[in-house]
Structures are given as C-alpha cells and as structure tokens.
Design a protein around this motif. Structure first.
Motif, PDB file in Angstrom:
ATOM      1  N   PRO A 306     -25.811 -48.474 -61.462  1.00 54.01           N
ATOM      2  CA  PRO A 306     -25.705 -49.002 -60.116  1.00 54.01           C
ATOM      3  C   PRO A 306     -26.165 -50.294 -60.191  1.00 54.01           C
ATOM      4  N   LEU A 307     -26.758 -50.749 -61.301  1.00 49.24           N
ATOM      5  CA  LEU A 307     -27.173 -52.169 -61.290  1.00 49.24           C
ATOM      6  C   LEU A 307     -25.999 -53.312 -61.661  1.00 49.24           C
ATOM      7  N   TYR A 308     -24.813 -52.639 -61.924  1.00 51.59           N
ATOM      8  CA  TYR A 308     -23.927 -53.489 -62.303  1.00 51.59           C
ATOM      9  C   TYR A 308     -23.571 -54.830 -61.161  1.00 51.59           C
ATOM     10  N   THR A 309     -23.181 -55.826 -61.620  1.00 53.66           N
ATOM     11  CA  THR A 309     -22.570 -56.773 -60.918  1.00 53.66           C
ATOM     12  C   THR A 309     -21.372 -56.749 -60.421  1.00 53.66           C
ATOM     13  N   PRO A 310     -20.743 -57.198 -59.419  1.00 53.94           N
ATOM     14  CA  PRO A 310     -19.559 -56.891 -58.877  1.00 53.94           C
ATOM     15  C   PRO A 310     -18.317 -57.098 -59.954  1.00 53.94           C
ATOM     16  N   ARG A 311     -18.609 -58.140 -60.861  1.00 58.14           N
ATOM     17  CA  ARG A 311     -17.552 -58.312 -62.233  1.00 58.14           C
ATOM     18  C   ARG A 311     -17.518 -56.943 -62.783  1.00 58.14           C
ATOM     19  N   GLU A 312     -18.771 -56.616 -63.199  1.00 56.97           N
ATOM     20  CA  GLU A 312     -18.826 -55.469 -64.245  1.00 56.97           C
ATOM     21  C   GLU A 312     -18.334 -54.298 -63.496  1.00 56.97           C
ATOM     22  N   LEU A 313     -18.450 -54.052 -62.426  1.00 60.29           N
ATOM     23  CA  LEU A 313     -18.024 -52.776 -61.446  1.00 60.29           C
ATOM     24  C   LEU A 313     -16.707 -52.883 -61.495  1.00 60.29           C
ATOM     25  N   GLU A 314     -15.993 -54.014 -61.169  1.00 64.45           N
ATOM     26  CA  GLU A 314     -14.600 -54.215 -60.754  1.00 64.45           C
ATOM     27  C   GLU A 314     -13.895 -53.799 -62.179  1.00 64.45           C
ATOM     28  N   HIS A 315     -14.543 -54.251 -63.359  1.00 70.70           N
ATOM     29  CA  HIS A 315     -13.728 -53.951 -64.576  1.00 70.70           C
ATOM     30  C   HIS A 315     -13.876 -52.565 -65.022  1.00 70.70           C
ATOM     31  N   GLN A 316     -14.874 -51.743 -64.464  1.00 66.74           N
ATOM     32  CA  GLN A 316     -15.157 -50.482 -64.926  1.00 66.74           C
ATOM     33  C   GLN A 316     -13.843 -49.381 -63.970  1.00 66.74           C
ATOM     34  N   LEU A 317     -13.972 -49.885 -62.645  1.00 66.56           N
ATOM     35  CA  LEU A 317     -13.149 -49.171 -61.873  1.00 66.56           C
ATOM     36  C   LEU A 317     -11.642 -49.498 -62.127  1.00 66.56           C
ATOM     37  N   ARG A 318     -11.221 -50.423 -62.537  1.00 71.33           N
ATOM     38  CA  ARG A 318      -9.877 -50.966 -62.870  1.00 71.33           C
ATOM     39  C   ARG A 318      -9.709 -50.263 -64.094  1.00 71.33           C
ATOM     40  N   ASP A 319     -10.352 -50.300 -65.205  1.00 66.97           N
ATOM     41  CA  ASP A 319     -10.133 -49.738 -66.457  1.00 66.97           C
ATOM     42  C   ASP A 319      -9.861 -48.247 -66.317  1.00 66.97           C
ATOM     43  N   SER A 320     -10.845 -47.649 -65.693  1.00 65.36           N
ATOM     44  CA  SER A 320     -10.878 -46.186 -65.570  1.00 65.36           C
ATOM     45  C   SER A 320      -9.876 -45.737 -64.547  1.00 65.36           C
ATOM     46  N   GLY A 321      -9.307 -46.596 -63.669  1.00 63.26           N
ATOM     47  CA  GLY A 321      -8.390 -46.260 -62.710  1.00 63.26           C
ATOM     48  C   GLY A 321      -8.854 -45.033 -61.690  1.00 63.26           C
ATOM     49  N   ALA A 322     -10.021 -45.205 -61.352  1.00 53.70           N
ATOM     50  CA  ALA A 322     -10.859 -44.417 -60.197  1.00 53.70           C
ATOM     51  C   ALA A 322     -10.253 -44.593 -58.989  1.00 53.70           C
ATOM     52  N   GLU A 323     -10.119 -43.222 -58.532  1.00 54.60           N
ATOM     53  CA  GLU A 323      -9.540 -43.109 -57.168  1.00 54.60           C
ATOM     54  C   GLU A 323     -10.277 -43.107 -56.208  1.00 54.60           C
ATOM     55  N   ALA A 324     -11.564 -42.586 -56.513  1.00 53.60           N
ATOM     56  CA  ALA A 324     -12.765 -42.304 -55.374  1.00 53.60           C
ATOM     57  C   ALA A 324     -14.055 -42.613 -56.009  1.00 53.60           C
ATOM     58  N   ILE A 325     -15.094 -42.965 -55.205  1.00 47.75           N
ATOM     59  CA  ILE A 325     -16.274 -43.589 -55.709  1.00 47.75           C
ATOM     60  C   ILE A 325     -17.333 -42.975 -54.959  1.00 47.75           C
ATOM     61  N   VAL A 326     -18.584 -42.397 -55.355  1.00 47.43           N
ATOM     62  CA  VAL A 326     -19.787 -42.004 -54.637  1.00 47.43           C
ATOM     63  C   VAL A 326     -20.757 -42.956 -55.016  1.00 47.43           C
ATOM     64  N   ILE A 327     -21.155 -43.502 -53.826  1.00 55.59           N
ATOM     65  CA  ILE A 327     -22.434 -44.572 -54.134  1.00 55.59           C
ATOM     66  C   ILE A 327     -23.625 -44.316 -53.266  1.00 55.59           C
ATOM     67  N   LEU A 328     -24.544 -44.831 -53.693  1.00 49.07           N
ATOM     68  CA  LEU A 328     -25.925 -44.911 -52.863  1.00 49.07           C
ATOM     69  C   LEU A 328     -25.612 -46.274 -51.932  1.00 49.07           C
ATOM     70  N   GLU A 329     -26.323 -46.217 -50.678  1.00 46.54           N
ATOM     71  CA  GLU A 329     -25.974 -47.347 -49.798  1.00 46.54           C
ATOM     72  C   GLU A 329     -26.669 -48.742 -50.170  1.00 46.54           C
ATOM     73  N   ASN A 330     -27.614 -48.612 -51.164  1.00 44.57           N
ATOM     74  CA  ASN A 330     -28.483 -49.701 -51.684  1.00 44.57           C
ATOM     75  C   ASN A 330     -27.353 -50.453 -52.535  1.00 44.57           C
ATOM     76  N   PHE A 331     -26.288 -49.792 -53.071  1.00 44.91           N
ATOM     77  CA  PHE A 331     -25.321 -50.715 -53.878  1.00 44.91           C
ATOM     78  C   PHE A 331     -24.027 -50.661 -53.272  1.00 44.91           C
ATOM     79  N   ALA A 332     -23.726 -50.545 -51.862  1.00 45.21           N
ATOM     80  CA  ALA A 332     -22.990 -50.730 -51.423  1.00 45.21           C
ATOM     81  C   ALA A 332     -21.987 -52.048 -51.387  1.00 45.21           C
ATOM     82  N   LYS A 333     -22.990 -53.016 -51.029  1.00 44.92           N
ATOM     83  CA  LYS A 333     -22.605 -54.423 -51.174  1.00 44.92           C
ATOM     84  C   LYS A 333     -21.736 -54.846 -52.285  1.00 44.92           C
ATOM     85  N   THR A 334     -22.023 -54.032 -53.496  1.00 39.93           N
ATOM     86  CA  THR A 334     -21.484 -54.550 -54.834  1.00 39.93           C
ATOM     87  C   THR A 334     -20.254 -53.943 -54.619  1.00 39.93           C
ATOM     88  N   VAL A 335     -20.097 -52.677 -54.072  1.00 34.39           N
ATOM     89  CA  VAL A 335     -18.588 -52.024 -54.093  1.00 34.39           C
ATOM     90  C   VAL A 335     -17.776 -52.992 -53.372  1.00 34.39           C
TER      91      VAL A 335
END
Length: 755
Positions: A306-335
């Motif tokens: 959850p503490l990933y930066t936008p850059r780190e999160l983007e890498h993981q989402l793109r690399d995994s090809g994730a189609e859905a994400i479940v997040i806590l609202e505290n980190f919604a801005k990063t998403v």
C-alpha cells in the motif's frame, strides 16, 4: 484437532465406488506408469516424482476454451484427484465448488485417453505470458521432484505408489489416508538411510537432526487447490473466530459467506478464469475475504504494498496485467495517479470501518476528519466494497475448476535490489508450504507442552507479504486458529495494548520488531505464559535481541528462512529448542538445500557458498521474464537465492550475508551482517546498518550507520568496540549517526539507500 474433524467430514461424505470406478482406477494407474516411462525416455532429467506427484502423467485436463488452461498438459492436473469430490458441502455454492474440483479428476478411461489427444491438438496460448507460465509450471513440477527417490526407503516407495494410485478416485481416498499414515512411519524410519545417500546421490545431513515422529516428506496432497483447503477449514471450524481486527471478529462461517459474495461480484464483472486481481490494503478484515474470494473464483492474487509510489504501482499493475484492483481509500490517490496507463477496468474501494459494524462509522470519521489519513481522490466508476458485497450476495456464483497447477499468486519481490519481479506461485506451491509448515509446527509440542485447541496467532506483519500470507492467512486458517490482525504495527503503544487483550500462542515477527518491542516498557509488563513459540524471519535475527527476548518471554526465537520465490518458508529451526542457534535451521520436509560456488558446484560442509533450494514450494518462474527465470533456477531445479551461507555437519545452515551486499576489502570478503551483529551488542546502540563505500586504498571500506540508544554515544566508542571484536579489515572506517534508518514496510533495513 483440525485433521480429525476434517477426516470425519470426508468419511461421512465419501460414496462407495462401483465396478466402473474400480476398473477406471486400474486403467488410470496403468496409464500413469506408461506416461511416466514415456517422459523418461523423452529425456526429461527430472522425472523422479515425489509422493505428491506420483502418477502425474495419468492426470489429464478437461478441454476448456480458456487459453491458459488449454496449454497445460495432463501432468498439470496431477494432484487434482484426491479428496475434494468426496467432501460434503454445507452450502449450495460449496456443493458446486466440490463438483468443480471433482470434475478435474480423470476417473474414467475416456479422460485418461484424452491426455495424449489433447497434448497433440492444443494450440498456443493467446497470451504469451500465460504460455510461458504453463511451461514453467510443468518444469517446476518436474524440478520439485528431482532427487527425491534417494531420500526414501524401499518400503516407503512401494507404499506410496499404492497410495498414489488409489487416491485417483473418491473410492480410493479412505485407503489413501490409511496408506499415508503407514508412509509417514516409513519416512521416519528411513531417515538415517536417506541422510547417508548412495554414491552419486545428494547428501542430506539435516535428516539426522529431524526429531522422531516428524516425516521427511510431505506425502500426497489431500486437497485439490487452496480454495478446497480453505473451504474445508470454514466448514470444519464454523462459528470459531477466524480473524479479529480492531475489536471486531469474523467467524469461519462469516469468512466463507463474505468471500462467496465477493467472488460472485467479481464474476459478474465478466472476469475470466486466470484474471489478475490486485489487492492493495493493510491488515484489515477485508483482506482475507478478498484473498479467499479471488482464489475461489479462479483468479490470481496480485499483492501490492500500500505504500508504493504511483511509479511503483504502475509498474506492478502493468507488468501483471491486472484487470481489477481492491484498495483501501487511504491509498486511492496513488491509484488515481497510476491507473491511466494500466489494464485495470474495475476498482473496488474499501474504508477502514467497512467490516467493523457500528464502530466502523466512528473509525472512518477519525481516519478521515481527525487524523486526515485519506487524501482527496477521484476514481470515476469505482464501487464501494460494501456495495460489491451486496451485489455479490444477489448474484450467481459459478465455482470454476481450480487445479494445483493453476496460478494462485503473483508475489512481487520486494524490489530492494532492483526492479520488482512477479514470482509465479501455483496452488501446489503454496499448499505444499502450508503442509510443510503444519508438520513443522508439531515440533513445538514434542517436549510435552499441550497443544491449544484454539490457537491464537498474532499477525503483525502485513498479509500482502508472503511471510504472513502463508504462515498466518493460510496455515492459521487450516489449523482453525484465530488471527489477531494488527493494522499499523508502527504504532507500538497501540500494538502493545492490543497484545494485552489476548492469550496468544504464536508470535510471528522479525528482528526490528522484536527489538522495538523489547525497548517498550509496557511490552515488558505483558503475560507471556500462553506463548508457545516465536517465529523470526524476513531478516537475520541478532543474537542480542534473541537473548533479551528469551529472558523476557521465556521462549526462544526460532529463526527461519525463505523468499517470495519459495512460498516462502524453506528452512527453520526446531521449535522445541531452548537456545538460540544463530542459524536459519534445517530444510523443511521435501526440501533440498545445497551450498554452491560461483560455478554452480557443491562446496564442502563448512565452506561458504550460495544457498540453493529445491522443493515443491519453489515457484514456477518469474512472470513474463523467462531470462530471469533461467538465471535463477538451475537445470537440476535448484533456485539460486543470492544469499551466502554455510551448512554444518548436522544440516543447520547459517546465513553469512546477501551476495550483493558483500563488501570487498583488499580482496577479503566482509559481510555486513557480522558487523551489525557485533555492534547490536553495544549497550548504547539501538539500530545499526553496515554498507561498503569506495576506498582509494582497499577498494571498499565498511561504513556503519547507527541509531543511538544512549544519547552520549560517540564515534570513538563505536570504533573502539569494533577494534575489540573485529579483525582489522572488518572494522568500519566511517561512522554516521542517524535518527532512524530507512526500512521497507515490513521493517527490513534498506542498505541500498545508505550507500
């Protein structure tokens, strides 16, 4: 305890087999033998099957339109036969999932014959990554089995061959369970023979250190998948508390219901089997619900820090090809900042109080308005978590066929030494590690200590981390344990206050956490009489910390070792040891460990080399990175860990240091762990980290970063202490005091940020 109840459930639900089933079993066993021989003649070097994989060639996948499953051979379904089809399902959806699991089992001549036809008729997978994953999965299954025959006695081999054949149909399950008990006895008695392997076979000195009654192999899988195991636990333990967070508890029955509803919601969005679903939240009741739902629906869990930066999160989402994400609202801005360049189509947003009942409204108010922990965010089209549960409750859930060789987790490495890679953990990998952990936990009760009927685990480490995910979320659930989820372990006063509410039996942590707690006055006042054992991992446990922990709690820290790539546990100390060994213990059952030099050759006992691991818990490979997989996994199936270590004559392994962290001083190897361990004993030092820095005379020189416990501590005192305890080239030339050291979210010190 759990096994006895589960056994009764299976017995009551087992159906007698007819003549057709008996005939099918006979043919299946015959075809299995032929298939195994065919694989051998094809030049596969790793066909020495473990008990868990006996008869693998006879298992066949049903033809399905999914490109992922279409690429998997008959061997990929080897362990789907077993007990799933014969277990009773208390709920309607449970019955469907049982039927789905059972339908993966080749219980007829038709299914067996379809194996060869499917193998030749398959077309390449539409997704190249999935095709590579399927190939890696088959290779991993073969690698995990290499070299196991040498560790078995003749009696065990013949017994387990019968067990594997009979386990292929529901009618054979009862016999399989009895045979497995006999097999366990054979494994135990053949320990000395296995340790002294014949010429050319691998030496396994650790087997001589195994306590009596602990099997050296895990035996055949008793579940067809992780959901199968989790659902059985929910049925068995029913109204028992499963997870507790912030004073709110959900039972195993409630866990099953909520996970069913969320799985139905995900299916209603049109996600196909094998879709990747990212989960980005701390320890909350929502986490086990979402994790179980994703697995039940046949999807892949992509754990995200959850503490990933936008850059780190983007890498993981793109690399995994994730189609859905479940997040806590505290980190919604990063998403919000990263989702635009990804394939994510569905976003579910949870709040801290979603599953806390009436108390949840107060919690949300404090989090949002008082502590201001929720930055402003906007994610058009997102769905609130509670709404998703409501929609799922009214939707149909169609349990898919989930098999052992299906992908369960994309567990990204911490990224502390480079770009994070996704370790592909199959259902069989994680399930094997759960079985291994369950077996080893029994060593805590060999000395006569009474095993609690309802164990209580403290879950301080985040569940998105592989360590807590397997030990707490998976093994804990299988044992019927109550997991106390700690949402923010950095808030030590709140953590200690929470610990004071429970008579906990198992504490799982790492060195920095142990050290911080020992320096907390209120922690020292707690009652530890119910603590059965403490598990330490994630980083080296320092002897000074272990000694203080033993003095306060009366329990030894049992240090273990593993990686994301090994699901994660590979080695661990016996839990009945009264003294801290300073080692990472012994290889778990069905696990081989060897120490190798830079050329891939085994070194002698007592010599330093790279720790290499082979076993059923080792990953299938790195997602979308076949080159990295080839670098990490050797041709004989051993995973190169990147950690330098030594194995002694008893099979105990001691980590020297990370291979990449080693400091080269005038041609001498200096290991930061050793320097840190020495300085950790200094009464004025709270925390310390050592790194190598450039030096014009010696090439590199050690430098230490110190957090003071004693404000009066000086650089001279540090250097003098090192002069007394370290040889010349190991002594640090530079000392820098810091108010704190950089750490990962689980508490590992980040040396690379100090260089």
């Amino acid at each position: 305890m759990a096994d006895a109840t589960a056994e009764n459930t299976r017995k009551s639900s087992a159906k007698p087999a007819g003549k057709a089933e008996a005939k099918s079993r006979s043919r299946t066993a015959k075809d299995a033998s032929g298939s195994a021989k065919a694989k051998t003649t094809a030049g596969n070097p790793a066909v020495k099957a473990t008990t868990a994989e006996a008869g693998q060639g006879a298992k066949t996948a049903r033809k399905k339109p999914s490109s992922t499953t279409a690429t998997r051979g008959a061997a990929a379904k080897a362990q789907t036969s077993g007990t799933a089809g014969s277990r009773s399902r208390a709920a309607k959806d449970g019955s469907k999932e049982a039927a789905a699991a059972a339908s993966t089992k080749p219980a007829s001549k038709r299914a067996t014959r379809s194996s060869s036809k499917t193998a030749t008729a398959r077309s390449p997978a539409e997704n190249p990554a999935e095709a590579k994953m399927a190939a890696s999965a088959k290779a991993a299954g073969a690698r995990a089995s290499t070299g196991k025959k040498a560790a078995r006695g003749t009696t065990k081999s013949s017994v387990e061959s019968i067990a594997a054949a009979e386990a292929r149909s529901p009618a054979g399950q009862k016999s399989t369970r009895k045979t497995r008990a006999a097999s366990t006895s054979a494994k135990t008695t053949s320990r000395k023979t296995a340790a002294k392997s014949p010429a050319g076979a691998m030496e396994k000195p650790w087997l001589t250190s195994y306590p009596e009654g602990i099997p050296t192999e895990i035996g055949a899988f008793q579940h067809s998948s992780l959901p199968d195991m989790l659902l059985e636990a929910c049925r068995t333990f029913g109204d028992r508390p499963a997870f507790t967070c912030m004073g709110k508890t959900i039972s195993f029955t409630e866990l099953e219901k909520a996970s069913r509803d969320f799985a139905a919601y995900l299916q209603s969005k049109g996600l196909q089997k094998g879709a990747r679903v990212a989960v980005m939240m701390p320890n909350l009741l929502q986490y086990p619900v979402v994790m179980m739902a994703v697995l039940r629906a046949g999807y892949v869990v992509v754990n995200v820090n959850p503490l990933y930066t936008p850059r780190e999160l983007e890498h993981q989402l793109r690399d995994s090809g994730a189609e859905a994400i479940v997040i806590l609202e505290n980190f919604a801005k990063t998403v919000q900042a990263s989702i635009g360049k990804t394939d994510v189509k569905h976003v579910v947003v949870a709040t801290m109080g979603d599953m806390l009942g009436l108390k949840g409204h107060v919690v949300n108010l404090v989090v949002r308005r008082v502590k201001k922990l929720v930055p402003a965010w906007e994610l058009p089209g997102h769905v609130p978590f509670r709404q998703a549960l409501r929609e799922g409750a009214g939707a149909r859930f169609s349990p898919p066929e989930v098999a052992l060789d299906d992908l369960a987790f994309l567990q990204y490495t911490g990224g502390t030494t480079g770009v994070a890679k996704g370790a592909m953990l199959l259902h069989r990998n994680v399930l094997a590690n759960v079985i291994q952990s369950e077996i080893w936990l029994q060593t805590a009760y060999l000395s006569g200590r009474k095993q609690p009927e309802r164990p209580v685990f403290i879950c301080v480490l985040p569940l998105y981390h592989i360590y807590a995910m397997t030990v707490n979320a998976m093994t804990g659930v299988k044992l019927g344990a109550q997991n106390i989820l700690i949402t923010n372990p950095r808030d030590l006063p709140a953590l200690v206050k929470e610990l004071g509410k429970y008579e906990f039996n198992v504490f799982v942590g790492l060195n920095t956490l142990f050290n911080a707690l020992l320096n907390n006055a209120d922690f020292q006042k707690l009652d530890f009489k119910h603590l059965d054992f403490t598990l330490g991992g994630g980083m080296a446990v320092q002897r000074s910390v272990a000694e203080r922990w033993k003095k306060l709690t009366g329990q030894t820290i049992s240090e273990g070792y593993g990686l994301s790539e090994t699901s994660p546990v590979a080695t661990i100390n016996r839990l009945d040891r009264n003294e801290f060994t300073g080692t990472i213990g012994l290889p778990l059952p069905s696990t081989d460990v060897t120490i190798r030099d830079d050329h891939g050759r085994d070194v002698k006992l007592g010599e330093v080399g790279e720790i290499c691991i082979r076993g059923p818990q080792v990953m299938a490979g790195y997602w979308n990175q076949p080159e990295e997989t080839a670098k990490a996994i050797m041709p004989d199936g051993f995973l190169k860990t990147g950690d330098m270590g030594i194995m002694d004559e008893t099979g105990h392994i001691r980590i020297v240091d990370r291979k990449k962290d080693m400091i080269l001083v005038s041609g001498f190897n200096v290991y930061p762990n050793e320097i840190e361990d020495v300085l950790a004993h200094h009464p004025g030092v709270l925390e310390v980290a050592a790194v190598g820095v450039p030096d014009e005379h010696s090439g590199e020189a050690p430098k230490v970063f110190v957090v003071k416990k004693d404000p009066a501590l000086t650089e001279k005192q540090i250097l003098d202490y090192c002069r007394e305890n370290l040889t010349g080239y190991k002594r640090p030339k530079h000392v820098e005091f810091r108010s704190e050291l950089p750490k990962t979210n689980v508490g590992k010190i980040l040396r690379r940020e100090l260089r």
